[in-house]
Scaffold this motif. Structure first.
Motif, mmCIF file in Angstrom:
data_model
loop_
_atom_site.group_PDB
_atom_site.id
_atom_site.type_symbol
_atom_site.label_atom_id
_atom_site.label_comp_id
_atom_site.label_asym_id
_atom_site.label_seq_id
_atom_site.Cartn_x
_atom_site.Cartn_y
_atom_site.Cartn_z
ATOM 1 N N ALA A 58 93.866 -55.216 -92.967
ATOM 2 C CA ALA A 58 93.416 -55.633 -92.337
ATOM 3 C C ALA A 58 92.375 -56.321 -92.082
ATOM 4 O O ALA A 58 92.255 -57.262 -91.083
ATOM 5 N N ASP A 59 91.934 -57.446 -93.331
ATOM 6 C CA ASP A 59 91.547 -59.157 -93.210
ATOM 7 C C ASP A 59 92.189 -59.899 -93.222
ATOM 8 O O ASP A 59 91.963 -60.737 -92.364
ATOM 9 N N ARG A 60 93.823 -58.971 -93.839
ATOM 10 C CA ARG A 60 94.610 -60.738 -93.523
ATOM 11 C C ARG A 60 95.267 -60.819 -92.066
ATOM 12 O O ARG A 60 95.621 -62.192 -92.010
ATOM 13 N N TRP A 97 98.860 -50.472 -89.194
ATOM 14 C CA TRP A 97 99.318 -49.660 -90.467
ATOM 15 C C TRP A 97 99.366 -48.058 -90.416
ATOM 16 O O TRP A 97 100.469 -48.014 -91.268
ATOM 17 N N ALA A 129 93.465 -47.084 -99.682
ATOM 18 C CA ALA A 129 92.757 -47.776 -99.196
ATOM 19 C C ALA A 129 91.807 -49.282 -99.074
ATOM 20 O O ALA A 129 92.335 -50.048 -98.146
ATOM 21 N N ALA A 130 92.527 -50.039 -100.671
ATOM 22 C CA ALA A 130 92.389 -51.145 -101.332
ATOM 23 C C ALA A 130 93.153 -51.787 -100.368
ATOM 24 O O ALA A 130 93.216 -52.945 -99.898
ATOM 25 N N ARG A 182 94.928 -51.260 -97.395
ATOM 26 C CA ARG A 182 94.680 -51.476 -96.118
ATOM 27 C C ARG A 182 93.717 -51.528 -95.605
ATOM 28 O O ARG A 182 93.862 -52.532 -94.757
ATOM 29 N N ASP A 183 92.404 -52.092 -96.690
ATOM 30 C CA ASP A 183 90.971 -52.586 -96.356
ATOM 31 C C ASP A 183 91.911 -54.038 -96.570
ATOM 32 O O ASP A 183 91.016 -55.158 -95.642
ATOM 33 N N ARG A 184 92.662 -54.854 -97.426
ATOM 34 C CA ARG A 184 92.530 -55.831 -97.841
ATOM 35 C C ARG A 184 93.792 -56.559 -96.523
ATOM 36 O O ARG A 184 93.541 -57.874 -95.517
#
Length: 269
Positions: A236-238, A206, A229-230, A232-234
């Motif tokens: 991280a899940d993907r 990232w 942030a949204a 980044r978080d998506r």
């Protein structure tokens, strides 16, 4: 919407420059140019391909041209004894028939008129000289960017307009072959070059997107913090992670080569 910037050499190295070096090594093995030749690196960027030419091709001389003053400064600082200058791929600052090899790494798709650039490659080549380039397979083979844009478009459909896979149709085998043939180059061939891109963890994946260099980092920089942030978080899940947290992807480039008409000059002539 993000603004694409190409000026900070260190940020570019962290983003894709490090992967470009691996592609460059395989690309140069494929070209297999004899020693003692004069090389020109068009769109030389931070000097990644130039450095590989110096390290492995035993050139008589290497020159680099790039439109970014920031990249040229970075290349000059770290890629001796090559010479670098700011210039336009569509009007190369060299005379006709002055080099044996013209190469271009990850740059041709950013030229507003790539056909004019390839015609310039052919113009500055000596008889039987080699013109070759490689570009990322943005549409499917450059996994780190593919994951990024797929997630970005899910969260913000307008982001799809920045996706290099859509913006650069030239980054595919047949368009590249056509550019080389239309420029009068001969024995044209195209091949895929694929290298691993291994990130130590998600932070390693990232952080380069925060550097502002290129379409994806420029887009990230344009976002408000909650949207960033949204994304980044998506992501991280993907992105697929190994049990140790590392992320192991691949990067594919398309490489093209061709030769100028005529007989090859004697070495050193």
């Amino acid at each position: 919407m993000g603004h694409e910037v190409w000026a900070d050499g260190a940020a570019y190295e962290a983003y894709v420059g490090r992967w470009s070096r691996a592609v460059a090594a395989e690309f140069l093995r494929w070209l297999d140019v004899p020693p003692g030749r004069r090389w020109l690196d068009v769109g030389c960027g931070t000097g990644a391909l130039t450095a590989m030419v110096l390290a492995g091709a035993a050139p008589a001389h290497v020159a680099g041209v790039d439109r970014s003053e920031g990249f040229v400064r970075h290349a000059r600082a770290g890629t001796a004894p090559a010479s670098f200058q700011v210039g336009d791929a569509r009007a190369l600052p060299l005379p006709d028939g002055s080099v044996d090899v013209v190469v271009s790494g990850l740059a041709l798709n950013f030229v507003p008129d790539p056909a004019r650039a390839v015609a310039e490659f052919a113009r500055v080549l000596r008889p039987a000289g080699v013109a070759a380039a490689y570009v990322w397979d943005y549409a499917g083979g450059m996994a780190m960017m593919r994951h990024f844009w797929d997630v970005a478009a899910e969260l913000d459909p307008a982001a799809a307009a920045l996706d290099e896979g859509r913006r650069f149709p030239v980054c595919a085998p047949e368009p590249l072959r056509t550019l080389w043939v239309d420029a009068g180059l001969r024995t044209v061939s195209v091949r895929a070059v694929e290298v691993p891109t291994v990130f130590a963890d998600f932070a390693d994946f990232w952080t380069p997107f925060l550097g502002g260099q290129g379409a994806a980092p420029g887009y990230v920089r344009s976002l408000a913090e909650p949207d960033r942030a949204a994304l980044r978080d998506r992501l991280a899940d993907r992105v697929p992670a190994e049990p140790d947290g590392s992320i192991r992807l691949t990067a594919r480039a398309w490489a093209v080569r061709g030769t100028a008409a005529g007989s090859a000059p004697a070495q050193g002539s």
